[in-house]
Write a protein that holds these residues in place. Structure first.
Motif, PDB file in Angstrom:
ATOM      1  N   VAL A  84       0.852  -1.187   0.000  1.00  0.00           N
ATOM      2  CA  VAL A  84       0.000   0.000   0.000  1.00  0.00           C
ATOM      3  C   VAL A  84       0.882   1.229   0.000  1.00  0.00           C
ATOM      4  O   VAL A  84       1.806   1.350   0.807  1.00  0.00           O
ATOM      5  N   GLU A  85       0.602   2.142  -0.904  1.00  0.00           N
ATOM      6  CA  GLU A  85       1.302   3.417  -0.983  1.00  0.00           C
ATOM      7  C   GLU A  85       0.366   4.496  -0.449  1.00  0.00           C
ATOM      8  O   GLU A  85      -0.739   4.679  -0.970  1.00  0.00           O
ATOM      9  N   CYS A  86       0.771   5.174   0.617  1.00  0.00           N
ATOM     10  CA  CYS A  86      -0.048   6.223   1.208  1.00  0.00           C
ATOM     11  C   CYS A  86       0.221   7.545   0.488  1.00  0.00           C
ATOM     12  O   CYS A  86       1.367   7.980   0.396  1.00  0.00           O
ATOM     13  N   ILE A  87      -0.835   8.162  -0.022  1.00  0.00           N
ATOM     14  CA  ILE A  87      -0.712   9.367  -0.834  1.00  0.00           C
ATOM     15  C   ILE A  87      -1.421  10.528  -0.149  1.00  0.00           C
ATOM     16  O   ILE A  87      -2.607  10.448   0.167  1.00  0.00           O
ATOM     17  N   ASP A  88      -0.678  11.607   0.081  1.00  0.00           N
ATOM     18  CA  ASP A  88      -1.242  12.822   0.645  1.00  0.00           C
ATOM     19  C   ASP A  88      -1.796  13.681  -0.494  1.00  0.00           C
ATOM     20  O   ASP A  88      -1.041  14.236  -1.291  1.00  0.00           O
ATOM     21  N   GLY A  89      -3.116  13.775  -0.573  1.00  0.00           N
ATOM     22  CA  GLY A  89      -3.742  14.542  -1.640  1.00  0.00           C
ATOM     23  C   GLY A  89      -3.367  16.011  -1.613  1.00  0.00           C
ATOM     24  O   GLY A  89      -3.307  16.662  -2.663  1.00  0.00           O
ATOM     25  N   LEU A  90      -3.085  16.553  -0.424  1.00  0.00           N
ATOM     26  CA  LEU A  90      -2.705  17.962  -0.342  1.00  0.00           C
ATOM     27  C   LEU A  90      -1.327  18.200  -0.957  1.00  0.00           C
ATOM     28  O   LEU A  90      -1.068  19.256  -1.534  1.00  0.00           O
ATOM     29  N   THR A  91      -0.445  17.204  -0.836  1.00  0.00           N
ATOM     30  CA  THR A  91       0.869  17.310  -1.478  1.00  0.00           C
ATOM     31  C   THR A  91       0.729  17.231  -2.992  1.00  0.00           C
ATOM     32  O   THR A  91       1.355  18.008  -3.728  1.00  0.00           O
ATOM     33  N   VAL A  92      -0.101  16.308  -3.478  1.00  0.00           N
ATOM     34  CA  VAL A  92      -0.341  16.182  -4.921  1.00  0.00           C
ATOM     35  C   VAL A  92      -0.936  17.477  -5.464  1.00  0.00           C
ATOM     36  O   VAL A  92      -0.605  17.923  -6.574  1.00  0.00           O
TER      37      VAL A  92
END
Length: 411
Positions: A84-92
């Motif tokens: 699982v890769e945790c993705i911070d939408g605010l960073t994207v």
């Protein structure tokens, strides 16, 4: 058409008439995207992801959230070993800005900006009955590049959303977006229109419920084909929607309410397939959480304690105290045997624990995600400390009276 409607109509027309070039080198392969930030949805995602792996699904998974408040390092460490890769939408969003990105809007955003070309989007509170990968290879998916499932409702002819979106009325089900299969290459423009509506959710959500009908309206607005299963929803008691594949087999169990709860008692649901396995994964997370791997200290008889720690814990559970946020408020507080705060609990005072470090005994009070304050007992028996965030006011905990004798038992 009033001024507001005219404004948004022009914006939508501009979006519809825009030529969206598919970014050839940006996306690759198949994968699963889940939005699961915060303890509430992380708990659901934990069970959803473990069930996918239990059922033999080996697709890579991205777990999206919004900022460090929704996903701290302890949560990442627990889930990442499951591929699982945790993705911070605010960073994207720093590279791919979105006008609004705070709630339901994260779903289409995560689909569009995930690294996969072909996406299975799952709500965190969705539990698969079998490995869902095979739907990518069905004739229906290959022909249309998108599969949606029906919701209970149907938009009536008099709903304003048809005119607002410039879509001719159709007597058809609303979309239930707890699960979506989509090929971004085939549906790129429809997804962009969907995202446009979500970036203006302050307007569109007033005329429809959340993100789900933005997919519906966007696909219909540009006549983008999609497949939908004929088998109707099978509803279980206590708010669980069962969706099916094209052969009529149950595939998804969308537990819309009540959602899995990390800290409270979870009800059993009749006919819920793999329920025992789900509860086993929930118990596993509870054990990891109380052992402080996720940064939240919570007293538990399952966690080894020194004799002195146990003695202090017993005194706390036997008594009633006055919790004084100096200059803010004063309230009675009691400490329960399962590590929860009883009387005096609030949003930031939910759990407690005691720890001995370098000869000093510390009382830790925390919320669901982080420590709120750490208190040290002085010679007079008064616990003193300070909030670790927000106002950072001084805190005192003073013994008030003895309650009935408490017996510690396994929680």
């Amino acid at each position: 058409m009033n001024q507001e409607q005219k404004y948004h109509w022009d914006l939508l027309e501009n979006a519809v008439n825009t030529r969206y070039e598919y970014p050839e080198n940006r996306f690759k392969g198949r994968g699963i995207v889940i939005c699961g930030g915060g303890v509430k949805y992380y708990t659901c995602a934990w069970i959803c992801i473990h069930m996918l792996r239990y059922l033999g699904c080996r697709l890579p998974i991205q777990l999206w959230h919004l900022g460090p408040k929704e996903m701290h390092d302890g949560m990442r460490r627990l889930i990442e070993p499951l591929d699982v890769e945790c993705i911070d939408g605010l960073t994207v969003a720093k590279e791919y800005p979105a006008r609004i990105l705070g709630g339901w809007e994260i779903k289409p955003y995560s689909i569009i900006h995930s690294r996969f070309e072909e996406v299975l989007s799952l709500d965190a509170d969705n539990v698969c009955v079998r490995n869902p990968e095979y739907l990518f290879d069905t004739p229906e998916y290959k022909a249309h590049g998108a599969i949606f499932w029906p919701d209970y409702g149907r938009l009536s002819r008099d709903k304003t959303i048809w005119d607002i979106c410039g879509v001719k009325y159709r007597d058809e089900p609303e979309f239930e977006s707890g699960q979506i299969f989509v090929n971004k290459r085939q549906c790129w423009k429809a997804l962009q229109i969907t995202m446009h509506m979500n970036e203006h959710s302050d307007y569109y959500y007033r005329h429809m419920h959340g993100d789900k009908e933005t997919f519906h309206m966007a696909f219909r607005r540009i006549d983008q084909p999609y497949a939908m299963t004929d088998k109707w929803i099978y509803g279980l008691e206590v708010g669980t929607m069962c969706q099916h594949d094209f052969e009529g087999n149950r595939l998804f169990q969308h537990r819309t309410r009540p959602k899995w709860d990390l800290f409270e008692k979870n009800p059993r649901i009749k006919e819920f397939i793999h329920e025992d396995q789900c509860f086993a994964y929930l118990e596993k997370l509870q054990t990891l959480w109380v052992s402080n791997l996720c940064g939240v200290a919570r007293f538990s008889t399952k966690i080894a304690k020194s004799p002195r720690e146990l003695a202090i814990a017993k005194k706390l559970m036997d008594g009633e105290f006055l919790y004084d946020r100096v200059g803010y408020d004063l309230r009675p507080m009691s400490f329960l045997t399962d590590g929860r705060i009883g009387g005096g609990a609030a949003d930031h005072e939910i759990f407690w624990d005691v720890k001995e470090e370098k000869g000093k005994m510390t009382l830790i009070i925390s919320c669901e995600e982080v420590t709120t304050c750490s208190l040290v007992q002085d010679a007079k028996g008064i616990w003193n400390g300070q909030w670790t965030r927000f106002e950072k006011m001084p805190v005192r905990l003073v013994y008030k009276r003895r309650l009935k004798n408490v017996t510690m038992c396994s929680d």
